[in-house]
Enzyme design. Structure first.
Site, PDB file in Angstrom:
ATOM      1  N   GLU A 196       0.809  -1.225   0.000  1.00 49.45           N
ATOM      2  CA  GLU A 196       0.000   0.000   0.000  1.00 49.45           C
ATOM      3  C   GLU A 196       0.839   1.271   0.000  1.00 49.45           C
ATOM      4  O   GLU A 196       1.816   1.387   0.728  1.00 49.45           O
ATOM      5  CB  GLU A 196      -0.895  -0.001   1.235  1.00 49.45           C
ATOM      6  CG  GLU A 196      -1.873   1.136   1.306  1.00 49.45           C
ATOM      7  CD  GLU A 196      -2.918   0.929   2.384  1.00 49.45           C
ATOM      8  OE1 GLU A 196      -3.238  -0.234   2.710  1.00 49.45           O
ATOM      9  OE2 GLU A 196      -3.396   1.938   2.937  1.00 49.45           O
ATOM     10  N   HIS A 202     -10.362   3.061   2.771  1.00 45.05           N
ATOM     11  CA  HIS A 202      -9.517   3.365   3.916  1.00 45.05           C
ATOM     12  C   HIS A 202     -10.378   3.531   5.162  1.00 45.05           C
ATOM     13  O   HIS A 202     -11.459   4.126   5.088  1.00 45.05           O
ATOM     14  CB  HIS A 202      -8.769   4.678   3.654  1.00 45.05           C
ATOM     15  CG  HIS A 202      -8.124   5.246   4.874  1.00 45.05           C
ATOM     16  ND1 HIS A 202      -8.663   6.307   5.583  1.00 45.05           N
ATOM     17  CD2 HIS A 202      -6.999   4.883   5.526  1.00 45.05           C
ATOM     18  CE1 HIS A 202      -7.885   6.580   6.616  1.00 45.05           C
ATOM     19  NE2 HIS A 202      -6.874   5.734   6.613  1.00 45.05           N
TER      20      HIS A 202
END
Ligand SMILES: O=C(O)[C@H](O)[C@H](O)[C@@H](O)CO
Ligand SMILES: [Mg+2]
Length: 390
Positions: free
Chosen positions: A240, A316
């Site tokens: 990520e 997120h």
């Protein structure tokens, strides 16, 4: 129904916070020569709430988690006048009104985060007005329950990371995300430390638990190209934010480099931003945050674009404003979940500020079919732990 008032409040945590240890989390500041707490600017110990009142007495609740005092000023001075007197069900028109009127400065970053907070409150209102949960306005229930991954494992000594990983296994999680503590400036020793931390966690969880690796913009393209082949043996579900959000071509190069999927998007905005990421095949997993990206009005558009690219959306943060998007589309297979604990980075602050978020059970979350709106209310129990700015 007409909007009569927009009430914003900033909640700044004054309770206990955990002081992070050095190399707690690689981040975008690490490339600089600055010494000291590089993660300092990435601590979110404040939050802006947005309460939209109407002539029916219904109130919609939204939130913004970035630059809270700026977000409040933007909403109070620029966005509230644009929605007061309007029908919240004209949400596309209202979104365009906020987006276009602030286009000179608000199409990305804190301007769009502020628009997100207003938009989330509008969707909460619409759900409450119809007596339906927001996900039922978007696409309904696409999952019996939402799989979620435990997201913490900031870098510390290997034994503590292994104990933390074990605790998530004991809670029934089938996936978890860890953070790297080192980047380009830390040289070969840092590279070794990064690899050792992944090996230590993999040793505890085995091969059949998904492991995600978080760089939080703390690497650069050259370093990531050297690290990715070394990480393939750990078969992470994704790596990520290896580079800063603007290096979209760097993302695309890394995403094609090895078998490791590259994820990103928590620092990207609107469906236009995600069209770019998808057209360039820059990410294999999309991670917008609904309270940044443009609210639910923008997030649902991104879900549709992502579905056409067969790129999964795993927003997120988890948190209710994202769970409703995940529940409402097959394009989103799972949610992030921040374990609730002492206030550290600030991700966990959401649970001190709001109540109504579902608790994960054995790695799954569920939303209620009959709770109107988002299902959140302000958690007055902790108000004394915040400085509240009206
Ligand atoms: O993906 C995440 O959860 C975010 O990047 C975190 O909120 C951030 O604090 C880095 O761990
Ligand atoms: Mg992240």
């Amino acid at each position: 129904m007409k909007i009569t008032k927009v009430r914003t409040r900033v909640f700044e945590w004054k309770g206990h916070t955990v002081t992070p240890t050095p190399h707690f989390c690689a981040n975008a500041m690490d490339e600089l020569w600055d010494k000291g707490d590089s993660m300092g600017t990435f601590r979110f110990h404040g939050w802006t709430t947005v309460e939209i009142e109407t002539d029916t007495g219904l109130v919609g609740l939204g939130n913004v988690a970035l630059a809270p005092r700026i977000a409040k000023a933007i909403i109070d001075q620029y966005l509230a006048p644009l929605v007061i007197g309007q029908d919240p069900f004209d949400y596309e028109y209202l979104w365009q009104r906020m987006y276009r009127s602030t286009h000179a400065w608000g199409r990305k970053g804190i301007g769009m985060a502020a628009i997100s907070g207003v938009d989330i409150a509008i969707w909460d209102l619409m759900g409450k007005a119809l007596g339906k949960p927001v996900f039922k306005l978007l696409g309904g229930r696409t999952k019996e329950k939402i799989p979620c991954y435990a997201s913490k494992l900031y870098r510390t000594d290997l034994k503590s990371m292994q104990q933390e990983a074990q605790s998530y296994l004991d809670q029934g999680f089938k996936a978890m995300k860890m953070r790297f503590g080192y980047g380009p400036k830390d040289g070969p020793e840092g590279m070794r430390a990064n690899l050792d931390s992944v090996a230590a966690v993999r040793e505890v969880i085995g091969e059949d638990i998904d492991l995600m690796l978080e760089c939080y913009m703390g690497w650069n393209l050259e370093y990531a190209k050297r690290m990715l082949p070394k990480l393939e043996r750990f078969q992470p579900r994704w790596l990520e934010e290896p580079v800063i959000a603007d290096d979209i071509d760097g993302y695309a190069e890394l995403n094609q480099l090895t078998s490791i999927p590259i994820s990103g998007g928590e620092h990207e905005f609107t469906h236009y931003g995600f069209r770019q990421l998808l057209e360039k095949r820059a990410v294999s997993v999309i991670q917008y945050d609904t309270n940044r990206v443009g609210g639910i009005t923008a997030a649902r558009k991104i879900n549709a674009i992502a579905e056409s690219f067969s790129v999964p959306v795993i927003p997120h943060a988890g948190q209710m404003h994202n769970y409703h998007l995940t529940m409402s589309t097959l394009a989103s297979p799972m949610s992030e979940f921040f374990p609730v604990h002492d206030v550290e980075i600030g991700n966990e602050l959401f649970y001190y500020l709001f109540e109504g978020d579902p608790e994960p059970v054995n790695g799954f979350l569920d939303l209620d079919d009959d709770t109107p709106g988002l299902g959140l209310s302000l958690n007055e129990r902790y108000f004394d732990q915040f400085t509240i700015i009206e």
